[in-house]
Design a protein around this motif. Structure first.
Motif, PDB file in Angstrom:
ATOM      1  N   LYS A 166       5.967  30.066  62.097  1.00 62.67           N
ATOM      2  CA  LYS A 166       6.725  30.603  63.239  1.00 62.67           C
ATOM      3  C   LYS A 166       6.394  32.076  63.458  1.00 62.67           C
ATOM      4  CE  LYS A 166      10.774  27.669  63.430  1.00 62.67           C
ATOM      5  NZ  LYS A 166      12.068  27.528  62.760  1.00 62.67           N
TER       6      LYS A 166
ATOM      7  N   VAL B 166       3.370  32.508  65.558  1.00 66.73           N
ATOM      8  CA  VAL B 166       3.624  32.282  66.982  1.00 66.73           C
ATOM      9  C   VAL B 166       4.299  33.508  67.587  1.00 66.73           C
ATOM     10  CG1 VAL B 166       4.879  30.874  68.635  1.00 66.73           C
ATOM     11  CG2 VAL B 166       3.765  29.788  66.673  1.00 66.73           C
ATOM     12  N   ARG B 167       5.318  34.017  66.899  1.00 76.21           N
ATOM     13  CA  ARG B 167       6.050  35.155  67.446  1.00 76.21           C
ATOM     14  C   ARG B 167       5.216  36.433  67.501  1.00 76.21           C
ATOM     15  NH1 ARG B 167      11.694  35.172  67.692  1.00 76.21           N
ATOM     16  NH2 ARG B 167      11.314  37.209  68.575  1.00 76.21           N
TER      17      ARG B 167
END
Ligand code: TRP
Length: 474
Positions: free
Chosen positions: A106, A109-110
């Protein structure tokens, strides 16, 4: 706007409230770090909580560190990273509620970085002809920016250089601090390139309760541990900011160029600074950015302004380099490429980073074999079951077991590691036995480090830290 119930915070704007909560949060952190009295800490925490309630009443949103109230956010999409499940990562704080640690997929992605996938690892192997380091094979260095560009350069015999660093916040370094340096040494060896290592004694003076003199002393002490990792003196320049900034004919110019192209709003958004932070902190990111440009080191690169830079670092340092990559083209420079590592887990579990101020959260490079044994046996969080019977029946959980995690960092033998994993998961191997393997892996490793560190003289440190030409012609 909603009425605000709380003391002197009457009719503050959401952004002001946000800044007050942030400032109070920082106050709590610094009280804790400075070992203030319990009453003082409790009072500060209480005020923090009430400010958070006030904030929520005023904005209808929960306070999230680093994310100013939505409609008031100075820059969007560039702030410190909170993944959906509440992981929080910035250069000063790493928080997750998950025992397995931060969700790194994650984060990729961020952050907008790229995963180090099998294909990239294969390419590194192909291009260098060397077996990829186990930190790559095991996903310890898991994310990158523009690594393919570096490999293109290398294939085309174009030079590049490595840049990494350390904030000397205390004399004592722990095993986790070695991760980027162990990996950087490997990179230096397989690519045969110049390396610069920044010691941000200025940063630690600004952020911690330290005198300038003390911060500089820590820089020198830490340099010894770094040198003990085996860097080649002919290819490595280590510098203290407090020393080198005033000495170099190139560095400060680049700092000022960066400063001119980043606004206060931007650093607020990226680093969560507030109006009450000292201006030293606010301008510091430019000082960590500038070594990404080869013209900061004229003694090494002469007048070459376009030598590409590769930065191995822990992922929490990425905000500095996102900023750097953003300004680079605007001041006529190449963007640095990056390789990001995961965090090294505390003995107590993967939820947090370790703290140099609590000796029981990690294994220090100064620990004796006996201390290593006691700490692991006593403090390493176990993914095993409560009783031997249950453990035999259900097996242990490697995903949360700190001893197993440490072995992935330090046990180089892939087959043995896989054996441990299977035996532990099946219940054949008990926690005590797994810990024993870790103890026996770490004891000789730390002893060897101590041995190498002892050989490092003040004269050698001085040599590493003298601005000079390295064994490369530019
Ligand atoms: N700010 C980093 C720290 O506190 C030190 C640092 C400076 C660094 N320059 C760097 C780390 C480059 C990695 C890469 O530890």
């Amino acid at each position: 706007m909603a009425d605000i119930q709380n003391g002197d915070s009457c009719s503050s704007s959401p952004l002001e409230l946000f800044e007050r909560v942030t400032a109070q949060g920082e106050k709590v952190r610094s009280l804790k770090a400075g070992k203030a009295s319990t009453e003082e800490i409790d009072a500060a925490v209480k005020l923090l909580l009430s400010l958070k309630v006030t904030y929520k009443t005023a904005t209808g949103q929960d306070y999230k560190a680093g994310s100013p109230p939505v409609d008031f956010s100075p820059v969007s999409n560039n702030g410190p990273i909170t993944t959906q499940d509440e992981d929080f990562v910035d250069p000063w704080t790493v928080q997750t509620s998950n025992a397995k640690g931060v969700d790194y997929d994650k984060l990729i992605v961020r952050f907008g970085s790229s995963k180090i996938d099998k294909e990239l690892i294969n390419r590194i192997e192909r291009v260098t002809g060397k077996t990829p380091h186990h930190f790559l094979r095991r996903g310890i260095f898991f994310s990158h920016r523009d690594m393919n560009q570096i490999l293109d350069a290398y294939e085309n015999k174009k030079p590049f250089y490595l840049y990494t660093g350390r904030g000397p916040s205390s004399e004592a370094m722990h095993v986790g601090h070695l991760i980027p340096f162990i990996f950087t040494k490997w990179l230096q060896e397989i690519f045969n390139v110049p390396l610069v290592i920044q010691l941000t004694d200025d940063e630690k003076y600004l952020w911690k309760d330290l005198t300038i003199e003390r911060a500089y002393e820590y820089a020198i002490e830490n340099a010894k541990d770094i040198i003990a990792c085996g860097f080649d003196i002919n290819k490595t320049f280590i510098f203290s900011d407090l020393d080198y900034l005033g000495m170099s004919s190139g560095y400060y110019k680049n700092v000022v160029k960066v400063q001119k192209h980043v606004t206060f709003n931007q650093v607020k958004g990226i680093f969560g600074f507030t109006d009450s932070d000292c201006i030293g902190k606010i301008s510091f990111p430019a000082i960590q950015a500038a070594p990404s440009f080869s013209s900061s080191f004229p003694q090494i690169f002469k007048d070459k302004k376009d030598i590409q830079c590769l930065i191995p670092c822990a992922i929490d340092q990425d905000p500095y380099f996102r900023m750097t990559r953003d300004v680079a083209p605007r001041i006529g420079y190449l963007k640095p490429a990056l390789l990001h590592s995961v965090f090294f887990p505390a003995l107590q579990g993967a939820q947090t980073k370790m703290s140099a101020s609590d000796p029981n959260t990690s294994i220090f490079l100064t620990d004796t074999p006996k201390q290593i044994k006691t700490k692991i046996n006593k403090h390493a969080f176990s993914g095993g079951k409560d009783t031997i019977e249950e453990h035999r029946k259900y097996g242990g959980n490697c995903e949360v077991d700190v001893s197993y995690m440490y072995l992935t960092f330090f046990l180089e033998d892939d087959d043995k590691l896989e054996q441990m994993k299977q035996a532990y998961t099946s219940g054949a191997l008990l926690t005590g036995e797994l810990k024993k393997v870790l103890i026996e892996t770490l004891q000789p490793l730390i002893a060897a480090h101590q041995q190498r560190r002892k050989q490092i003289t003040d004269e050698m440190v001085k040599q590493f830290m003298t601005p000079r030409k390295l064994a490369f012609d530019f």
